[in-house]
Write an enzyme that holds these catalytic residues in place. Structure first.
Site, PDB file in Angstrom:
ATOM      1  CB  SER A 257      52.562 -51.588 -99.145  1.00 57.22           C
ATOM      2  OG  SER A 257      53.564 -51.121 -98.256  1.00 57.22           O
TER       3      SER A 257
ATOM      4  CG  HIS B 238      49.364 -48.852 -97.966  1.00 55.43           C
ATOM      5  ND1 HIS B 238      48.198 -48.527 -97.297  1.00 55.43           N
ATOM      6  CD2 HIS B 238      50.193 -49.383 -97.038  1.00 55.43           C
ATOM      7  CE1 HIS B 238      48.317 -48.864 -96.025  1.00 55.43           C
ATOM      8  NE2 HIS B 238      49.523 -49.372 -95.833  1.00 55.43           N
TER       9      HIS B 238
ATOM     10  CG  ASP C 140      53.081 -49.212 -94.875  1.00 51.90           C
ATOM     11  OD1 ASP C 140      51.981 -49.140 -94.301  1.00 51.90           O
ATOM     12  OD2 ASP C 140      53.344 -50.055 -95.751  1.00 51.90           O
TER      13      ASP C 140
ATOM     14  CG  MET D   5      56.375 -48.013 -90.193  1.00 52.35           C
ATOM     15  SD  MET D   5      57.074 -49.678 -90.227  1.00 52.35           S
ATOM     16  CE  MET D   5      56.083 -50.413 -91.544  1.00 52.35           C
TER      17      MET D   5
ATOM     18  CG  HIS E 253      49.093 -47.822 -92.423  1.00 49.67           C
ATOM     19  ND1 HIS E 253      49.471 -49.146 -92.502  1.00 49.67           N
ATOM     20  CD2 HIS E 253      48.584 -47.661 -91.176  1.00 49.67           C
ATOM     21  CE1 HIS E 253      49.201 -49.757 -91.356  1.00 49.67           C
ATOM     22  NE2 HIS E 253      48.684 -48.876 -90.530  1.00 49.67           N
TER      23      HIS E 253
ATOM     24  CG  MET F 235      51.681 -48.492 -88.793  1.00 50.66           C
ATOM     25  SD  MET F 235      52.448 -49.720 -89.850  1.00 50.66           S
ATOM     26  CE  MET F 235      52.651 -48.726 -91.327  1.00 50.66           C
TER      27      MET F 235
ATOM     28  CG  MET G  42      46.889 -53.168 -88.949  1.00 45.14           C
ATOM     29  SD  MET G  42      47.592 -52.689 -90.539  1.00 45.14           S
ATOM     30  CE  MET G  42      49.062 -53.731 -90.627  1.00 45.14           C
TER      31      MET G  42
ATOM     32  N   GLY H 173      56.891 -55.567 -93.728  1.00 51.14           N
ATOM     33  CA  GLY H 173      56.290 -56.232 -94.868  1.00 51.14           C
ATOM     34  C   GLY H 173      56.687 -57.700 -94.884  1.00 51.14           C
ATOM     35  N   GLY H 174      56.038 -58.463 -95.750  1.00 50.78           N
ATOM     36  CA  GLY H 174      56.434 -59.845 -95.960  1.00 50.78           C
ATOM     37  C   GLY H 174      56.038 -60.819 -94.865  1.00 50.78           C
TER      38      GLY H 174
ATOM     39  CG  ASP I 253      48.512 -52.952 -94.560  1.00 54.08           C
ATOM     40  OD1 ASP I 253      49.277 -53.635 -95.256  1.00 54.08           O
ATOM     41  OD2 ASP I 253      48.861 -51.883 -93.998  1.00 54.08           O
TER      42      ASP I 253
ATOM     43  N   GLY J 171      50.173 -59.417 -95.636  1.00 56.68           N
ATOM     44  CA  GLY J 171      50.101 -60.790 -96.139  1.00 56.68           C
ATOM     45  C   GLY J 171      49.035 -61.011 -97.200  1.00 56.68           C
TER      46      GLY J 171
ATOM     47  N   GLY K  25      52.011 -55.430-100.544  1.00 59.40           N
ATOM     48  CA  GLY K  25      53.380 -54.979-100.748  1.00 59.40           C
ATOM     49  C   GLY K  25      54.154 -55.977-101.570  1.00 59.40           C
ATOM     50  CB  SER K  26      55.950 -59.104-100.633  1.00 59.72           C
ATOM     51  OG  SER K  26      55.270 -59.089 -99.425  1.00 59.72           O
TER      52      SER K  26
HETATM   53  C1  DX5 Z   1      52.932 -53.545 -92.341  1.00 62.75           C
HETATM   54  C2  DX5 Z   1      52.519 -52.502 -93.340  1.00 62.75           C
HETATM   55  C3  DX5 Z   1      52.044 -53.067 -94.622  1.00 62.75           C
HETATM   56  C4  DX5 Z   1      53.092 -53.847 -95.378  1.00 62.75           C
HETATM   57  C5  DX5 Z   1      52.378 -54.929 -96.149  1.00 62.75           C
HETATM   58  O1  DX5 Z   1      53.093 -52.959 -91.106  1.00 62.75           O
HETATM   59  O2  DX5 Z   1      51.470 -51.707 -92.803  1.00 62.75           O
HETATM   60  O3  DX5 Z   1      51.472 -52.070 -95.443  1.00 62.75           O
HETATM   61  O4  DX5 Z   1      53.834 -53.083 -96.275  1.00 62.75           O
HETATM   62  O5  DX5 Z   1      53.325 -55.710 -96.786  1.00 62.75           O
HETATM   63  P1  DX5 Z   1      52.984 -57.166 -97.326  1.00 62.75           P
HETATM   64  O6  DX5 Z   1      51.900 -57.051 -98.336  1.00 62.75           O
HETATM   65  O7  DX5 Z   1      54.281 -57.629 -97.885  1.00 62.75           O
HETATM   66  O8  DX5 Z   1      52.529 -57.995 -96.127  1.00 62.75           O
HETATM   67 ZN    ZN Z   2      50.337 -50.423 -94.172  1.00 60.25          ZN
END
Ligand code: DX5
Ligand code: ZN
Length: 222
Positions: free
Chosen positions: A10, A33, A35, A37, A66, A68, A137, A144-145, A175, A177, A197-198
Site C-alpha cells: 500500500s 495498492h 488507497d 480516501m 481501494h 474508501m 478489512m 495505515g499502521g 488489508d 496490520g 503498507g508499513s
Molecule cells: C487502511 C488502508 C490500508 C493501509 C494498510 O485504511 O486501506 O491499505 O494502507 O496499511 P498497514 O499495512 O500499515 O496497516
Molecule cells: Zn487499503
C-alpha cells in the site's frame, strides 16, 4: 489454490513526494495498492483520479485501487477507465453494488468489493459471482499502521468456505496490520491476496519484505 499468494504493497506508507522512486522499490509486488480516501466515508483524505492516473503511468506493476469514498457508483468507473487493473469499492457506500461491479468488469477492470470489520460477510453472498475480489478489512479503514484485528478471521473463514463450496475463483484480500506476525493467520483463514503498507515500505529492502511475506503466506495456504 494454484496461484502463489499475492502481495500488494500500500503506497499509503510510501513517500508521497517521491512516488516514482517508491514505486521502483516494489518491482516484486503483484499489484500496487492505492488507497483513495475522501474524508467522508473515512476520516482521512489522500488523493483522487489525477494522482492515480500518474501512478498508473509510472508504476511497473498493475494497480489495485481501494476506494474508501462515498458514492462509488459515481466515481469508481473513472478509475477503471484510467486503466487500473482492479477497482474495489465498499459495500457500505454503494447504492447498487451489483450494477457497479458489472460496470467495472465491462470497462475491463477486475471488480472488487470491500467490507469493514463489523460488516457481516453473509451480506456479500448475493454478489459473490459478480466480483473478482472481496476485501475483508482487518482494521477500521482510514489509516495505515494500525493493529490487525484477529476477530475478523472467523468471517473470512466463512466467506472462504462459501466461495470454495461454490467453486468460485474470487480472490480474497485482507488489508490492515498485515505483517510477518499476522499474515499466517490470514492465509490460514483463506486469504490469498495481502495488502501491506508499513510492513513493506517500512522495511530496509521492500522487495525482500514482499518475498518474505509471500513465502510465509504460501506456507499457511491450504
Ligand atoms: C487502511 C488502508 C490500508 C493501509 C494498510 O485504511 O486501506 O491499505 O494502507 O496499511 P498497514 O499495512 O500499515 O496497516
Ligand atoms: Zn487499503
Amino acid at each position: 489454490m494454484s496461484d502463489a499468494p499475492r502481495i500488494n504493497p500500500s503506497i499509503l506508507a510510501a513517500d508521497f513526494a517521491d512516488m516514482r522512486a517508491e514505486l521502483a522499490r516494489i518491482g516484486g509486488a503483484d499489484f500496487v495498492h492505492v488507497d483513495v480516501m475522501d474524508n467522508h466515508f473515512v476520516p482521512n483524505l489522500t488523493f483522487g483520479p489525477q494522482m492515480v492516473e500518474r501512478i498508473q503511468a509510472t508504476s511497473p506493476v498493475p494497480l489495485d485501487v481501494h476506494l474508501m469514498i462515498d458514492d462509488p457508483d459515481r466515481w469508481a468507473p473513472g478509475y477503471a477507465e484510467l486503466g487500473a487493473a482492479s477497482v474495489t469499492f465498499h459495500l457500505e457506500a454503494a447504492n447498487e453494488p451489483v450494477a457497479l461491479a458489472r460496470r467495472l468488469r465491462a470497462i475491463g477492470a477486475r471488480a472488487g468489493i470491500a467490507v469493514k470489520p463489523m460488516t457481516p460477510v453473509e451480506s456479500l453472498f448475493d454478489i459473490l459471482d459478480d466480483v473478482d475480489q472481496i476485501l475483508v478489512m482487518t482494521v477500521e479503514p482510514g489509516f495505515g499502521g494500525q493493529s490487525f484485528m484477529p476477530e475478523t478471521m472467523p468471517k473470512l473463514r466463512r466467506l472462504s468456505d462459501e466461495a470454495r463450496r461454490r467453486g468460485s475463483s474470487v480472490w480474497l484480500q485482507v488489508d490492515g496490520g498485515i505483517s510477518p506476525d499476522t499474515i499466517a493467520q490470514a492465509a490460514d483463514a483463506g486469504a490469498d491476496t495481502f495488502v501491506a503498507g508499513s510492513a513493506v515500505f517500512g522495511a530496509d529492502d521492500p522487495d525482500r519484505a514482499i518475498a518474505a511475506l509471500r513465502k510465509l503466506a504460501a506456507a499457511h495456504t491450504h
